[in-house]
Design a protein around this motif. Structure first.
Motif, PDB file in Angstrom:
ATOM      1  N   PRO A 102       0.798  -1.237   0.000  1.00  0.00           N
ATOM      2  CA  PRO A 102       0.000   0.000   0.000  1.00  0.00           C
ATOM      3  C   PRO A 102       0.823   1.276   0.000  1.00  0.00           C
ATOM      4  O   PRO A 102       0.438   2.271  -0.628  1.00  0.00           O
ATOM      5  N   GLU A 103       1.968   1.271   0.703  1.00  0.00           N
ATOM      6  CA  GLU A 103       2.780   2.493   0.789  1.00  0.00           C
ATOM      7  C   GLU A 103       3.374   2.914  -0.550  1.00  0.00           C
ATOM      8  O   GLU A 103       3.815   4.053  -0.707  1.00  0.00           O
ATOM      9  N   LEU A 104       3.402   1.997  -1.512  1.00  0.00           N
ATOM     10  CA  LEU A 104       3.983   2.307  -2.817  1.00  0.00           C
ATOM     11  C   LEU A 104       2.972   2.826  -3.826  1.00  0.00           C
ATOM     12  O   LEU A 104       3.347   3.435  -4.829  1.00  0.00           O
ATOM     13  N   ARG A 105       1.699   2.571  -3.587  1.00  0.00           N
ATOM     14  CA  ARG A 105       0.696   2.836  -4.634  1.00  0.00           C
ATOM     15  C   ARG A 105       0.592   4.319  -4.989  1.00  0.00           C
ATOM     16  O   ARG A 105       0.640   4.688  -6.167  1.00  0.00           O
ATOM     17  N   LEU A 106       0.454   5.179  -3.986  1.00  0.00           N
ATOM     18  CA  LEU A 106       0.302   6.603  -4.283  1.00  0.00           C
ATOM     19  C   LEU A 106       1.562   7.204  -4.894  1.00  0.00           C
ATOM     20  O   LEU A 106       1.468   7.898  -5.915  1.00  0.00           O
ATOM     21  N   PRO A 107       2.757   6.979  -4.328  1.00  0.00           N
ATOM     22  CA  PRO A 107       3.946   7.570  -4.978  1.00  0.00           C
ATOM     23  C   PRO A 107       4.160   7.069  -6.396  1.00  0.00           C
ATOM     24  O   PRO A 107       4.603   7.822  -7.268  1.00  0.00           O
ATOM     25  N   LEU A 108       3.839   5.804  -6.669  1.00  0.00           N
ATOM     26  CA  LEU A 108       3.964   5.311  -8.042  1.00  0.00           C
ATOM     27  C   LEU A 108       2.901   5.937  -8.940  1.00  0.00           C
ATOM     28  O   LEU A 108       3.167   6.243 -10.110  1.00  0.00           O
ATOM     29  N   GLY A 109       1.703   6.161  -8.404  1.00  0.00           N
ATOM     30  CA  GLY A 109       0.685   6.870  -9.174  1.00  0.00           C
ATOM     31  C   GLY A 109       1.110   8.287  -9.494  1.00  0.00           C
ATOM     32  O   GLY A 109       0.892   8.794 -10.606  1.00  0.00           O
ATOM     33  N   GLU A 110       1.752   8.937  -8.536  1.00  0.00           N
ATOM     34  CA  GLU A 110       2.244  10.302  -8.765  1.00  0.00           C
ATOM     35  C   GLU A 110       3.398  10.292  -9.757  1.00  0.00           C
ATOM     36  O   GLU A 110       3.538  11.232 -10.561  1.00  0.00           O
ATOM     37  N   MET A 111       4.222   9.259  -9.715  1.00  0.00           N
ATOM     38  CA  MET A 111       5.291   9.131 -10.701  1.00  0.00           C
ATOM     39  C   MET A 111       4.704   9.030 -12.102  1.00  0.00           C
ATOM     40  O   MET A 111       5.113   9.749 -13.027  1.00  0.00           O
ATOM     41  N   LEU A 112       3.730   8.162 -12.269  1.00  0.00           N
ATOM     42  CA  LEU A 112       3.105   7.992 -13.588  1.00  0.00           C
ATOM     43  C   LEU A 112       2.443   9.280 -14.061  1.00  0.00           C
ATOM     44  O   LEU A 112       2.552   9.655 -15.235  1.00  0.00           O
ATOM     45  N   SER A 113       1.767   9.964 -13.161  1.00  0.00           N
ATOM     46  CA  SER A 113       1.048  11.179 -13.559  1.00  0.00           C
ATOM     47  C   SER A 113       1.998  12.281 -13.996  1.00  0.00           C
ATOM     48  O   SER A 113       1.616  13.174 -14.757  1.00  0.00           O
ATOM     49  N   GLY A 114       3.244  12.229 -13.527  1.00  0.00           N
ATOM     50  CA  GLY A 114       4.234  13.214 -13.954  1.00  0.00           C
ATOM     51  C   GLY A 114       4.645  13.066 -15.402  1.00  0.00           C
ATOM     52  O   GLY A 114       5.323  13.938 -15.953  1.00  0.00           O
ATOM     53  N   TYR A 115       4.234  11.967 -16.033  1.00  0.00           N
ATOM     54  CA  TYR A 115       4.543  11.696 -17.441  1.00  0.00           C
ATOM     55  C   TYR A 115       3.243  11.578 -18.230  1.00  0.00           C
ATOM     56  O   TYR A 115       3.061  10.674 -19.035  1.00  0.00           O
ATOM     57  N   ARG A 116       2.348  12.537 -17.998  1.00  0.00           N
ATOM     58  CA  ARG A 116       0.991  12.391 -18.518  1.00  0.00           C
ATOM     59  C   ARG A 116       0.938  12.332 -20.047  1.00  0.00           C
ATOM     60  O   ARG A 116       0.131  11.601 -20.603  1.00  0.00           O
ATOM     61  N   ALA A 117       1.788  13.100 -20.729  1.00  0.00           N
ATOM     62  CA  ALA A 117       1.767  13.068 -22.192  1.00  0.00           C
ATOM     63  C   ALA A 117       2.203  11.703 -22.714  1.00  0.00           C
ATOM     64  O   ALA A 117       1.580  11.137 -23.627  1.00  0.00           O
ATOM     65  N   ASP A 118       3.259  11.147 -22.137  1.00  0.00           N
ATOM     66  CA  ASP A 118       3.715   9.821 -22.543  1.00  0.00           C
ATOM     67  C   ASP A 118       2.688   8.759 -22.162  1.00  0.00           C
ATOM     68  O   ASP A 118       2.427   7.834 -22.925  1.00  0.00           O
ATOM     69  N   LEU A 119       2.108   8.910 -20.986  1.00  0.00           N
ATOM     70  CA  LEU A 119       1.125   7.943 -20.518  1.00  0.00           C
ATOM     71  C   LEU A 119      -0.073   7.890 -21.465  1.00  0.00           C
ATOM     72  O   LEU A 119      -0.567   6.806 -21.807  1.00  0.00           O
ATOM     73  N   GLN A 120      -0.538   9.056 -21.890  1.00  0.00           N
ATOM     74  CA  GLN A 120      -1.683   9.069 -22.806  1.00  0.00           C
ATOM     75  C   GLN A 120      -1.353   8.374 -24.120  1.00  0.00           C
ATOM     76  O   GLN A 120      -2.169   7.632 -24.666  1.00  0.00           O
ATOM     77  N   GLN A 121      -0.156   8.582 -24.625  1.00  0.00           N
ATOM     78  CA  GLN A 121       0.232   7.953 -25.886  1.00  0.00           C
ATOM     79  C   GLN A 121       0.289   6.430 -25.753  1.00  0.00           C
ATOM     80  O   GLN A 121      -0.176   5.699 -26.629  1.00  0.00           O
ATOM     81  N   ILE A 122       0.836   5.942 -24.647  1.00  0.00           N
ATOM     82  CA  ILE A 122       0.965   4.494 -24.468  1.00  0.00           C
ATOM     83  C   ILE A 122      -0.397   3.864 -24.210  1.00  0.00           C
ATOM     84  O   ILE A 122      -0.703   2.782 -24.719  1.00  0.00           O
ATOM     85  N   MET A 123      -1.232   4.523 -23.437  1.00  0.00           N
ATOM     86  CA  MET A 123      -2.546   3.989 -23.091  1.00  0.00           C
ATOM     87  C   MET A 123      -3.558   4.185 -24.208  1.00  0.00           C
ATOM     88  O   MET A 123      -4.604   3.524 -24.226  1.00  0.00           O
ATOM     89  N   GLY A 124      -3.265   5.104 -25.109  1.00  0.00           N
ATOM     90  CA  GLY A 124      -4.211   5.429 -26.161  1.00  0.00           C
ATOM     91  C   GLY A 124      -3.888   4.735 -27.466  1.00  0.00           C
ATOM     92  O   GLY A 124      -3.516   3.562 -27.505  1.00  0.00           O
ATOM     93  N   LEU A 125      -4.013   5.470 -28.544  1.00  0.00           N
ATOM     94  CA  LEU A 125      -3.760   4.930 -29.882  1.00  0.00           C
ATOM     95  C   LEU A 125      -2.277   5.101 -30.183  1.00  0.00           C
ATOM     96  O   LEU A 125      -1.857   6.009 -30.883  1.00  0.00           O
ATOM     97  N   THR A 126      -1.468   4.197 -29.663  1.00  0.00           N
ATOM     98  CA  THR A 126      -0.018   4.335 -29.577  1.00  0.00           C
ATOM     99  C   THR A 126       0.637   4.639 -30.923  1.00  0.00           C
ATOM    100  O   THR A 126       0.556   3.846 -31.855  1.00  0.00           O
ATOM    101  N   PRO A 127       1.316   5.795 -31.055  1.00  0.00           N
ATOM    102  CA  PRO A 127       2.006   6.131 -32.299  1.00  0.00           C
ATOM    103  C   PRO A 127       3.294   5.319 -32.471  1.00  0.00           C
ATOM    104  O   PRO A 127       3.794   4.696 -31.531  1.00  0.00           O
ATOM    105  N   VAL A 128       3.817   5.369 -33.689  1.00  0.00           N
ATOM    106  CA  VAL A 128       4.961   4.535 -34.060  1.00  0.00           C
ATOM    107  C   VAL A 128       6.165   4.771 -33.159  1.00  0.00           C
ATOM    108  O   VAL A 128       6.844   3.823 -32.743  1.00  0.00           O
TER     109      VAL A 128
END
Length: 305
Positions: free
Chosen positions: A82-108
Motif C-alpha cells: 500500500p505504501e507504494l501505490r500513491l507515490p507510483l501513481g504520482e510518478m506515472l502522472s508526472g509523465y501524462r503526455a507519454d502515458l496518454q500515448q501508451i494507453m491510447g492509440l499508440t504512435p509509431v
C-alpha cells in the motif's frame, strides 16, 4: 520479506532489483529503507520540478523503475504494498503526455521505443519522452497502483489534464483528422482507465467497491461530489483550466457513471466554448464515445486473461 498472505513483499523485491538501485543511486538507495521511504525516493528521482518537465536521466529512471515494478508483480501475485501505490501513481502522472500515448492509440515512435532495451529519448524539439510496452508492462502496474483510489484518481486527473491540453491546442476551424484525432486519442486513454476501474471494483465485495468509487469521486471533485467546485476560468485566458473545471462540474453533478463518457463530454465543452456546431461535431463526439467504450472493454478483457 513476505506479506501476511505468504507472497513476496513488493518493497523487498524492488529493493533487491538492480534497476531500482541504479535509478536511486548511492545518494538515495538504502537497503534498510522502509516502504514509504522507497516510494518517496522513487518519486524524487523520476519526477521533475514541474509536471511534464523532466530530464533524460529522470525519464530513464522512470522506465527502469516501471519495468522493475511490472516484473515484481509476478512475485507478489499482482499486488503492491500500500505504501507504494500513491507515490507510483504520482510518478506515472508526472509523465501524462507519454502515458496518454501508451494507453491510447499508440504512435509509431512509442511502439519503437517500448521494448526494455530502448532508452528514453529526446525529440527534435528537445522534448524528453519515455515508453514501455502497454499490455506486459504499463497496464499491470496501473492496475496494481489503482487499488488505492487516491492513486487511481491522481492518474485519472493527469489524463483529464492531458485531454484538456490536446483540446485547447485545437483550432476552431479544424476539420478531418485535425478535429477528430485529439479527442479520439484522449478518449481511448480514458477508456483504458475505465477498464482498470471496472476490474478493481469487480474484484471487491459490493460494499467495498462502492466505497472505492466514492473515494475516487471525492478525490476528483474537491468539494466532495455534489458541490459546484472551483470557479471556471475564462476559456480565452486559460483554455485547459476551463475544460478541466467544466469537466469537474459535470462529474460532481452526474457521478461516476459520467466517467465513461468523459472524452465526448470534454470535446462537447470545447465545441461550446469555440462555437463548433453541426454534423461534424456530432460525428466526432460519437466516435470519441465509441472509442472510450471499446478501450474500456478491451482493457477489462486483457486484465481478465
Amino acid at each position: 520479506m513476505r506479506t501476511s498472505s505468504g507472497s513476496a513483499s513488493s518493497c523487498g523485491v524492488l529493493q533487491d532489483d538492480e534497476r531500482v538501485q541504479k535509478a536511486l543511486g548511492d545518494d538515495r538507495y538504502d537497503a534498510g529503507m522502509s516502504c514509504a521511504e522507497l516510494g518517496a525516493a522513487v518519486k524524487a528521482v523520476t519526477v521533475g520540478a514541474e509536471p511534464g518537465a523532466h530530464s533524460l536521466r529522470q525519464a530513464q529512471a522512470m522506465k527502469d523503475v516501471l519495468l522493475a515494478v511490472a516484473d515484481s508483480l509476478d512475485e507478489t501475485g499482482g499486488r503492491l504494498d500500500p505504501e507504494l501505490r500513491l507515490p507510483l501513481g504520482e510518478m506515472l502522472s508526472g509523465y501524462r503526455a507519454d502515458l496518454q500515448q501508451i494507453m491510447g492509440l499508440t504512435p509509431v515512435d512509442y511502439v519503437r521505443h517500448g521494448p526494455a532495451s530502448k532508452p528514453a529519448w529526446e525529440d527534435d524539439e528537445g522534448g524528453v519522452h519515455v515508453s514501455v510496452s502497454w499490455k506486459p508492462a504499463l497496464l499491470p502496474v496501473v492496475r496494481a497502483v489503482s487499488e488505492d483510489p487516491g492513486a487511481y484518481a491522481v492518474i485519472r486527473d493527469a489524463m483529464t489534464g492531458q485531454a484538456a491540453d490536446g483540446l485547447a491546442a485545437m483550432k476552431p476551424d479544424s476539420t478531418g483528422d485535425m478535429l477528430s484525432a485529439p479527442p479520439a486519442r484522449s478518449s481511448w486513454a480514458l477508456g483504458s482507465l475505465d477498464g482498470v476501474a471496472a476490474d478493481v471494483v469487480g474484484d471487491l465485495e459490493r460494499e467495498r467497491g462502492q466505497e472505492w468509487q466514492t473515494a475516487v469521486l471525492d478525490a476528483l471533485t474537491p468539494t466532495g461530489g455534489g458541490g459546484k467546485g472551483a470557479a471556471v476560468p475564462v476559456f480565452s485566458r486559460d483554455a485547459e483550466g476551463y475544460l478541466v473545471a467544466r469537466w469537474r462540474r459535470h462529474l460532481a453533478a452526474e457521478g461516476t457513471k459520467s466517467l465513461e463518457a468523459q472524452g465526448a463530454s470534454m470535446f462537447g465543452d470545447w465545441c461550446d466554448a469555440v462555437g463548433v456546431t453541426g454534423a461534424g461535431r456530432d460525428t466526432v463526439a460519437d466516435r470519441a464515445g465509441r472509442g472510450q467504450r471499446t478501450a474500456g472493454r478491451e482493457v477489462l478483457a486483457d486484465l481478465g486473461d
